[in-house]
Design a protein around this motif. Sequence first.
Motif, short mmCIF file in Angstrom:
data_model
loop_
_atom_site.label_atom_id
_atom_site.label_comp_id
_atom_site.label_asym_id
_atom_site.label_seq_id
_atom_site.Cartn_x
_atom_site.Cartn_y
_atom_site.Cartn_z
N SER A 106 0.83 -1.20 0.00
CA SER A 106 0.00 0.00 0.00
C SER A 106 0.87 1.25 0.00
N MET A 107 0.31 2.31 -0.54
CA MET A 107 0.97 3.60 -0.54
C MET A 107 -0.08 4.69 -0.66
N ALA A 108 0.06 5.75 0.10
CA ALA A 108 -0.81 6.92 0.00
C ALA A 108 0.07 8.16 -0.08
N MET A 109 -0.16 8.98 -1.09
CA MET A 109 0.62 10.20 -1.29
C MET A 109 -0.30 11.41 -1.18
N LEU A 110 0.14 12.41 -0.43
CA LEU A 110 -0.59 13.67 -0.33
C LEU A 110 0.43 14.79 -0.38
N SER A 111 0.27 15.68 -1.33
CA SER A 111 1.22 16.79 -1.48
C SER A 111 0.47 18.06 -1.79
N ALA A 112 1.16 19.18 -1.62
CA ALA A 112 0.58 20.49 -1.91
C ALA A 112 1.62 21.32 -2.64
N GLU A 113 1.16 22.13 -3.57
CA GLU A 113 2.06 22.92 -4.41
C GLU A 113 1.49 24.31 -4.62
N LYS A 114 2.37 25.29 -4.61
CA LYS A 114 1.95 26.68 -4.84
C LYS A 114 2.94 27.36 -5.75
N GLU A 115 2.43 27.94 -6.82
CA GLU A 115 3.25 28.77 -7.71
C GLU A 115 3.25 30.21 -7.19
N THR A 116 4.42 30.83 -7.20
CA THR A 116 4.56 32.21 -6.75
C THR A 116 5.21 33.04 -7.85
N GLY A 117 5.28 34.34 -7.62
CA GLY A 117 5.95 35.20 -8.59
C GLY A 117 7.43 34.94 -8.69
N TRP A 118 8.01 34.35 -7.66
CA TRP A 118 9.46 34.11 -7.65
C TRP A 118 9.83 32.64 -7.81
N GLY A 119 8.82 31.73 -7.80
CA GLY A 119 9.16 30.33 -7.94
C GLY A 119 8.02 29.41 -7.56
N ARG A 120 8.33 28.38 -6.76
CA ARG A 120 7.36 27.35 -6.43
C ARG A 120 7.69 26.74 -5.08
N GLN A 136 6.69 23.25 -2.70
CA GLN A 136 6.05 21.94 -2.66
C GLN A 136 6.19 21.33 -1.27
N LEU A 137 5.11 20.75 -0.78
CA LEU A 137 5.10 19.98 0.47
C LEU A 137 4.73 18.55 0.11
N LYS A 138 5.53 17.59 0.52
CA LYS A 138 5.35 16.21 0.07
C LYS A 138 5.23 15.25 1.25
N SER A 139 4.30 14.30 1.14
CA SER A 139 4.19 13.23 2.12
C SER A 139 3.81 11.94 1.40
N MET A 140 4.31 10.84 1.93
CA MET A 140 3.99 9.53 1.39
C MET A 140 4.06 8.53 2.54
N LEU A 141 3.01 7.71 2.67
CA LEU A 141 2.92 6.76 3.77
C LEU A 141 2.53 5.39 3.24
N SER A 142 2.80 4.35 4.06
CA SER A 142 2.46 2.99 3.69
C SER A 142 2.04 2.22 4.95
N LEU A 143 1.11 1.28 4.77
CA LEU A 143 0.71 0.38 5.85
C LEU A 143 1.40 -0.97 5.74
N GLU A 144 2.47 -1.03 4.98
CA GLU A 144 3.20 -2.30 4.84
C GLU A 144 3.87 -2.80 6.11
N PRO A 145 4.12 -1.97 7.14
CA PRO A 145 4.62 -2.56 8.39
C PRO A 145 3.69 -3.63 8.97
#
Length: 431
Positions: A111-125, A127-136
């Motif tokens: 299993s894998m679940a990914m949740l991220s957020a991204e914002k474009e700005t006048g000077w760049g970008r 990104q906030l990234k997360s990824m989790l798994s219930l494989e334990p």
Amino acid sequence: MKTYLSGASALALALSAQAAQAQEHDHSQMDHSQHQAAPAVTENHEGHTMAAVAPAEGSGTSRLPAAEGGGHSGLHIEAGNDWMVMAHGYAWGVHSNQSGPRGDDKSYVQSMAMLSAEKETGWGRVQLKSMLSLEPLMKNRGYPSLFATGETAGGEALVDRQHPHDLFMELAARVDVNVGEGSSVYLYGGPVGEPALGPSAFMHRASARYNPEAPVTHHWFDSGHITYGVATAGFAARQFQIEGSIFTGQEPDEDRWDIEKPRFDSWSVRATWNPGPNWALQASTGRLKEPESLHPGEDEQRTTASVHYANGKGLSAMLAFSAKDRRPGGTLTAWLAEANWDLDAHHTLFGRIENVKNDELFPDHHDPLHDVPFRVSKFQAGYAYRLPLGEKFNLALGGTVSAFAKPDALDAAYGENPMGYTLFARLSLGL
């Protein structure tokens, strides 16, 4: 034979909740991991104009061909203040059977679940990234995989097994600052991330999208995709990227539910070239401080090179080479070729060929074959039938069959002609 279904149920419920919440703002067929800069007009080999888009983003800060689209699609949710929230995930029920004296069979859930957020700005970008798994939930011995080695279970080396992923697969952020037309400098890092070393991790490559097994060469190419403590700085342009990382060299321990203390005792550098939308070529090297817990005092210089191809019409492929120069110790090399071909809207063929030199197949120090290197090959072919479930989910049903080539000296341990097969059902949010 034991089946772990609670992980699949929990992930499916979580993804269903996300889908329901995003119903009014869904862009479900958009690729969540590909960031495109403003198109620049160029000419193709026939002299026709075409848009040159930015390469797709793989795991960590790795790059893939723009035509690959980053390997996943999922929900895109407009969250306000110019933020775009992106979700993707899967639950993968698998039954594996490996023959021979060292073989085993097991039913399990990846299993894998990914949740991220991204914002474009006048000077760049940002990104906030997360990824989790219930494989334990799978326990530390993971699932059977002949000739695979790496990490431990109960303090003993895992051999002919593939370890499960940790709960936290990524908790990181990336900030890009524009420095020119289509180029930026960036910082990436966090408590859990991936250093600039090797190709994109296998579960993020379209060439391995429906393959339920990790490569037996995983610890030659992309074992660092879960690293506790990473900081990367780089320069990115449309056609090339240069970056360097400091990170923790030792691989995750057996407690797969926690976040481990970062050490920042290792380094790597990587260069990636995207000559066109169909290609991504990378070369990297890194010095890892004591990566294996059972080999204290043994560092590793890992060097990799890979070529990715995607035609944008359902065919993705990768060819890669890696060398682990252990210090002290010898050098172990590996080759990997894999491809995924979506024949049409429902039918997919995929396969993988691996060749690896490995001296960890007999961890018992009293065994006469202990530390003896053997070169083995794995040949794997698979098929998946893809079935959309509404607008949000996809179901893939299929299986694989594997054969191996090995020296005769391994017949007593593995049998003359070991084989393997898998059957799977993959439920995903997006592709």
